[in-house]
Write a protein that holds these residues in place. Structure first.
Motif, PDB file in Angstrom:
ATOM      1  N   GLN A  88      71.328  84.017  45.359  1.00  0.00           N
ATOM      2  CA  GLN A  88      70.393  83.023  45.346  1.00  0.00           C
ATOM      3  C   GLN A  88      71.355  81.478  45.295  1.00  0.00           C
ATOM      4  N   PHE A  89      70.976  80.619  45.946  1.00  0.00           N
ATOM      5  CA  PHE A  89      71.773  79.383  45.982  1.00  0.00           C
ATOM      6  C   PHE A  89      70.274  78.190  45.711  1.00  0.00           C
ATOM      7  N   LYS A  90      70.396  77.795  44.513  1.00  0.00           N
ATOM      8  CA  LYS A  90      69.452  76.939  44.294  1.00  0.00           C
ATOM      9  C   LYS A  90      69.933  75.626  43.645  1.00  0.00           C
ATOM     10  N   ASN A  91      68.908  74.802  43.685  1.00  0.00           N
ATOM     11  CA  ASN A  91      69.169  73.386  42.987  1.00  0.00           C
ATOM     12  C   ASN A  91      68.670  73.408  41.353  1.00  0.00           C
ATOM     13  N   GLN A  92      69.297  72.786  40.525  1.00  0.00           N
ATOM     14  CA  GLN A  92      69.140  72.505  39.114  1.00  0.00           C
ATOM     15  C   GLN A  92      67.520  72.415  38.969  1.00  0.00           C
ATOM     16  N   GLY A  93      66.679  72.906  38.383  1.00  0.00           N
ATOM     17  CA  GLY A  93      65.243  72.755  38.218  1.00  0.00           C
ATOM     18  C   GLY A  93      64.513  73.447  39.061  1.00  0.00           C
ATOM     19  N   ASP A  94      64.980  74.185  40.054  1.00  0.00           N
ATOM     20  CA  ASP A  94      64.286  74.959  40.781  1.00  0.00           C
ATOM     21  C   ASP A  94      64.048  76.252  39.793  1.00  0.00           C
ATOM     22  N   GLU A  95      62.975  77.381  40.767  1.00  0.00           N
ATOM     23  CA  GLU A  95      62.553  78.482  39.941  1.00  0.00           C
ATOM     24  C   GLU A  95      63.297  79.409  41.071  1.00  0.00           C
ATOM     25  N   VAL A  96      63.579  80.773  40.359  1.00  0.00           N
ATOM     26  CA  VAL A  96      64.320  81.863  41.196  1.00  0.00           C
ATOM     27  C   VAL A  96      63.556  83.113  40.688  1.00  0.00           C
ATOM     28  N   GLU A  97      63.447  83.981  41.752  1.00  0.00           N
ATOM     29  CA  GLU A  97      62.834  85.526  41.296  1.00  0.00           C
ATOM     30  C   GLU A  97      64.077  86.356  41.882  1.00  0.00           C
ATOM     31  N   HIS A  99      61.308  80.781  26.934  1.00  0.00           N
ATOM     32  CA  HIS A  99      59.892  80.853  27.566  1.00  0.00           C
ATOM     33  C   HIS A  99      60.171  80.711  29.370  1.00  0.00           C
ATOM     34  N   ARG A 100      61.308  80.400  29.853  1.00  0.00           N
ATOM     35  CA  ARG A 100      61.683  80.155  31.256  1.00  0.00           C
ATOM     36  C   ARG A 100      61.573  81.510  31.761  1.00  0.00           C
ATOM     37  N   PHE A 101      61.949  82.383  31.036  1.00  0.00           N
ATOM     38  CA  PHE A 101      62.319  83.929  31.489  1.00  0.00           C
ATOM     39  C   PHE A 101      61.057  84.594  31.702  1.00  0.00           C
ATOM     40  N   ILE A 104      62.989  83.104  36.740  1.00  0.00           N
ATOM     41  CA  ILE A 104      63.491  82.119  35.732  1.00  0.00           C
ATOM     42  C   ILE A 104      63.069  80.690  36.268  1.00  0.00           C
ATOM     43  N   ASP A 105      62.077  80.022  35.584  1.00  0.00           N
ATOM     44  CA  ASP A 105      61.810  78.752  35.865  1.00  0.00           C
ATOM     45  C   ASP A 105      62.717  77.585  35.500  1.00  0.00           C
ATOM     46  N   ASN A 106      62.773  76.521  36.065  1.00  0.00           N
ATOM     47  CA  ASN A 106      63.426  75.387  35.698  1.00  0.00           C
ATOM     48  C   ASN A 106      64.936  75.907  35.188  1.00  0.00           C
ATOM     49  N   ILE A 107      65.752  76.328  36.303  1.00  0.00           N
ATOM     50  CA  ILE A 107      66.942  77.028  35.994  1.00  0.00           C
ATOM     51  C   ILE A 107      67.967  75.859  35.734  1.00  0.00           C
ATOM     52  N   GLN A 108      68.901  76.163  34.808  1.00  0.00           N
ATOM     53  CA  GLN A 108      69.907  75.405  34.297  1.00  0.00           C
ATOM     54  C   GLN A 108      71.168  75.722  35.007  1.00  0.00           C
ATOM     55  N   LEU A 109      72.299  75.026  34.545  1.00  0.00           N
ATOM     56  CA  LEU A 109      73.530  75.380  34.637  1.00  0.00           C
ATOM     57  C   LEU A 109      73.972  76.612  33.997  1.00  0.00           C
TER      58      LEU A 109
END
Length: 336
Positions: free
Chosen positions: A32-41, A81-83, A96-101
């Protein structure tokens, strides 16, 4: 939390079914290639899970043997709580919500079959953005003994994959001999270390989003090295005189002066002054005689000592009667 998860993981291995009945991981979400703050499944698809345990774990890039168990079946093991985890017809989805570095890395789906058998598949999360250099493998200040080996790591994360370059604080020094760059410049090896490796180094990671720089101060422990101005010095009676020794050493050296009889000289007498002036690892030690007399003739020794060793330098002072030029010089000095 990692310790708790590890203990629970061991317990789960012991209670898992001894037969997998054809259970397997038939699919996992791709990288997965995302921007910071995105969500990922991330979804792990398992056929015939039966009573076996299915786990999601995060594996750390610095140590592939180090991992944190995030979920077991539909139970979250971390308080973030993001997970969240959901299970539907053999699909185990980690969200994962609001993904961070800090979420960058490898994620593993595992089926625990027996103590000796596990079925795994992995995927990765990348975050588009400027590089981030972590500093958990190399301290900002590195102290190493001369002739040892030093490794400086520049663990740069980011996507696109950052380019890594090393520089020194003073470009005039360049890189000393025996400096090797490995792993795409992510590791700088100094072997064997010499005092020429002393100084500040910079690691810069760059990609299309920006750059990040980290500094490393390398301190090299080495025995004292003394550079004296002259081995034999002449002076006339009544003149002033300085005997000088330049000392390079780390850790800083203890500096002492001795006469030809081996007597330690200190500032307790009024006919000479000992002073040390230093910049960094370099120290100038001065044995100053304001007014030379015949008794000052002889051998003087400058001794520098630290825990790495010692060095001594001998200087011979020859005192002669002052000539006519010296008398004129003294006259004008006293006049003004």
């Amino acid at each position: 939390m990692k310790f708790f998860a590890f203990i629970l993981f061991l317990l789960l291995i012991n209670i898992s079914s001894a037969s997998n009945g054809g259970t397997n991981i038939i699919g996992i979400t791709g990288d997965q290639f995302k921007n910071q703050g995105d969500e990922v499944e991330l979804t792990c698809s398992v056929n015939n899970p039966e009573s076996l345990s299915v786990l999601w774990s995060k594996i750390y890039q610095d140590d592939m043997n180090d991992q944190t168990v995030l979920t077991v079946n539909n139970v979250m093991l971390i308080p973030d709580h993001r997970f969240s985890i959901s299970v539907n017809k053999g699909n185990y989805t980690l969200k994962i919500d609001n993904i961070q570095l800090t979420d960058i890395g490898m994620y593993e789906c595992m089926i625990v079959v027996t103590v000796m058998k596990k079925i795994t598949k992995t995927t990765n999360i990348f975050i588009n953005g400027p590089p981030l250099i972590k500093n958990n493998r190399t301290a900002s200040e590195v102290v190493i003994k001369e002739n040892g080996i030093a490794e400086l790591f520049c663990d740069a994360q980011g996507y696109p994959t950052p380019d890594v370059q090393w520089t020194r604080e003073s470009d005039t020094n360049g890189f000393a001999k025996n400096t090797i760059f490995k792993d795409g410049n992510k590791r700088m090896v100094l072997s064997p270390v010499s005092k020429d490796h002393r100084g500040k180094f910079y690691c810069t990671a760059s990609n299309s989003y920006g750059d990040h720089r980290k500094s490393f101060l390398v301190k090299v422990e080495f025995p004292p090295l003394i550079i004296s101005n002259d081995s034999t010095i002449s002076a006339g009676v009544g003149e002033e005189l300085s005997l000088m020794c330049k000392i390079e050493a780390f850790p800083p050296a203890k500096i002492e002066w001795f006469d030809e009889n081996g007597t330690l000289l200190d500032n307790g007498k009024s006919d000479y002054i000992i002073s040390n002036v230093g910049v960094g690892n370099d120290v100038w030690s001065e044995f100053f005689i304001p007014r030379v007399n015949k008794n000052h003739s002889g051998l003087y020794s400058c001794l520098a000592t630290n825990e790495m060793g010692f060095m001594k330098s001998n200087l011979t002072l020859i005192v002669s009667e002052i000539g006519w030029f010296g008398k004129v010089k003294r006259f004008f000095k006293n006049l003004f």
